[in-house]
Design a protein around this motif. Sequence first.
Motif, PDB file in Angstrom:
ATOM      1  N   ALA A  58      -2.769  -0.873   7.754  1.00  0.00           N
ATOM      2  CA  ALA A  58      -2.300  -0.674   6.382  1.00  0.00           C
ATOM      3  C   ALA A  58      -2.944   0.555   5.749  1.00  0.00           C
ATOM      4  O   ALA A  58      -2.280   1.334   5.042  1.00  0.00           O
ATOM      5  N   ALA A  88      -1.076   3.994   4.502  1.00  0.00           N
ATOM      6  CA  ALA A  88      -1.256   4.503   3.144  1.00  0.00           C
ATOM      7  C   ALA A  88      -1.743   5.955   3.151  1.00  0.00           C
ATOM      8  O   ALA A  88      -1.283   6.779   2.335  1.00  0.00           O
ATOM      9  N   VAL A  90       1.472   4.185  -3.223  1.00  0.00           N
ATOM     10  CA  VAL A  90       1.315   5.637  -3.062  1.00  0.00           C
ATOM     11  C   VAL A  90       2.617   6.360  -3.395  1.00  0.00           C
ATOM     12  O   VAL A  90       2.626   7.384  -4.104  1.00  0.00           O
ATOM     13  N   THR A  91       3.742   5.838  -2.913  1.00  0.00           N
ATOM     14  CA  THR A  91       5.032   6.489  -3.168  1.00  0.00           C
ATOM     15  C   THR A  91       5.405   6.439  -4.646  1.00  0.00           C
ATOM     16  O   THR A  91       5.886   7.423  -5.222  1.00  0.00           O
ATOM     17  N   GLY A 109       0.060   9.131   1.755  1.00  0.00           N
ATOM     18  CA  GLY A 109      -0.628   9.965   0.785  1.00  0.00           C
ATOM     19  C   GLY A 109      -0.528  11.446   1.098  1.00  0.00           C
ATOM     20  O   GLY A 109      -0.354  12.275   0.186  1.00  0.00           O
ATOM     21  N   ALA A 134       0.827  -1.211   0.000  1.00  0.00           N
ATOM     22  CA  ALA A 134       0.000   0.000   0.000  1.00  0.00           C
ATOM     23  C   ALA A 134       0.860   1.259   0.000  1.00  0.00           C
ATOM     24  O   ALA A 134       0.630   2.193  -0.784  1.00  0.00           O
ATOM     25  N   VAL A 135       1.866   1.299   0.862  1.00  0.00           N
ATOM     26  CA  VAL A 135       2.752   2.468   0.906  1.00  0.00           C
ATOM     27  C   VAL A 135       3.560   2.576  -0.380  1.00  0.00           C
ATOM     28  O   VAL A 135       3.801   3.677  -0.892  1.00  0.00           O
TER      29      VAL A 135
END
Length: 424
Positions: free
Chosen positions: A281, A285, A157-158, A289, A153-154
């Motif tokens: 999670a 995220a 976004v990154t 974000g 999830a991270v």
Amino acid sequence: MNVLGIIASGVAALFITVVLAKGARRAALRPPVPYEPGGRAPRTRCRAMGGATVVLGVGTAAGGALWLGAVDGSADPVAGMLAGAAIVAALGLVHDLKPLRAALRLAVQWAAAVLVVCLADLSPAAGALAVLWIVLVTNAFALLDHSDGALPAVGIVTASGLLACAALDGGTGPALLPAALAAGLIGFLPHSWRPARLHLGGCGAQFTGFVLASSGALIQAAAPSGRAAWAALPVLATVALADAALVVTSRRRAGRSPLRDADDHIAHRLRRVRVTVPGAAILLALWAGVSVAAGTLVYAQVLHPALLLVPSAGTVAAVLALLRIPAYAARPRPAARRTPTGRTKGATPTAPTPSCTRLAPAASAAPSGPGAPALARPTAVTPAPAPAKPEPIISAPAFTAAGHPTVPPPPAGRSAAPLAAERS
């Protein structure tokens, strides 16, 4: 910018990752080979090696795009980044099968980062900072693979933020791998969500961190002079760096080794305040974000770089608040005992072992001589394992009116005639 090439590489990465992850999931759920009691090792290894599906999907899509000429200009920096990421992924795969020492892993990561910097044609000062940044962010993102769905999830976004920054400059090279990585992680996310059937492991986690870090370094090198890339791009890795800072600080305060894994990450501490695994999670995220949105807007010159202090200050406050959540169980203290001198010792003494053989209590020492009565011979008895009973009190022998000791009754199974013979 070749937009169609970027889109095609992302679609290819998504499709390949989905197909490979589905096959890896079937293999993970298959009954394990009972080569050892319980047969848990094959299933665990297969689940931890799920990151190889992301590596193959992203690497195949990006390599195909390079081969077809989807990158405008020189493709050497992108090829070097892809080669370095492949080296780090191979290292992580070996580490999943057989744990390696931290010094060896750091040496390989440094070598891969130097390869990227050399092919990117950076200055010595910028190259040294880029190598340090790549190694730091690679290990920070690798630490995020401790909870179901957290790292994918991270990472999505990154990677999306890096793709947006690269698109603002119109460069196809820096945008190729972030686009493919975001698509690959999207295809892998359902398999790593709670309850996770696959994990990225060291292979997928280090590959993800290396691609994100090296992409940021390439975007920084190719950014125009008017961009505040020096302030905007580091903010994109806020969550990973915050988790690494939290882990290192808490372990140092507790007197633990920073290299020894424990349940002290952000997601673990959120679980202790009744946040579910999917909720942790999602929170990570959202945290990423906010930071990615702020960094992208600053890179696009929509916001002033000074406004980046707001998410940075919020991150510091969040880390300080998370440090107050206990992460380590209290160590039990040994029971105290008192020595004969009155001092207290930490070790608990063990009860003295009773002798295995003792003599049955005899009547008493009777007078000896030719006229003395014969007493029963003492026999050796073995105590039962039951708790020791107090010794019986032995009374003195009785005497007759003439002063002679009384004769005890003969032992069981013996008649009086043999006893008289022994007496004579």
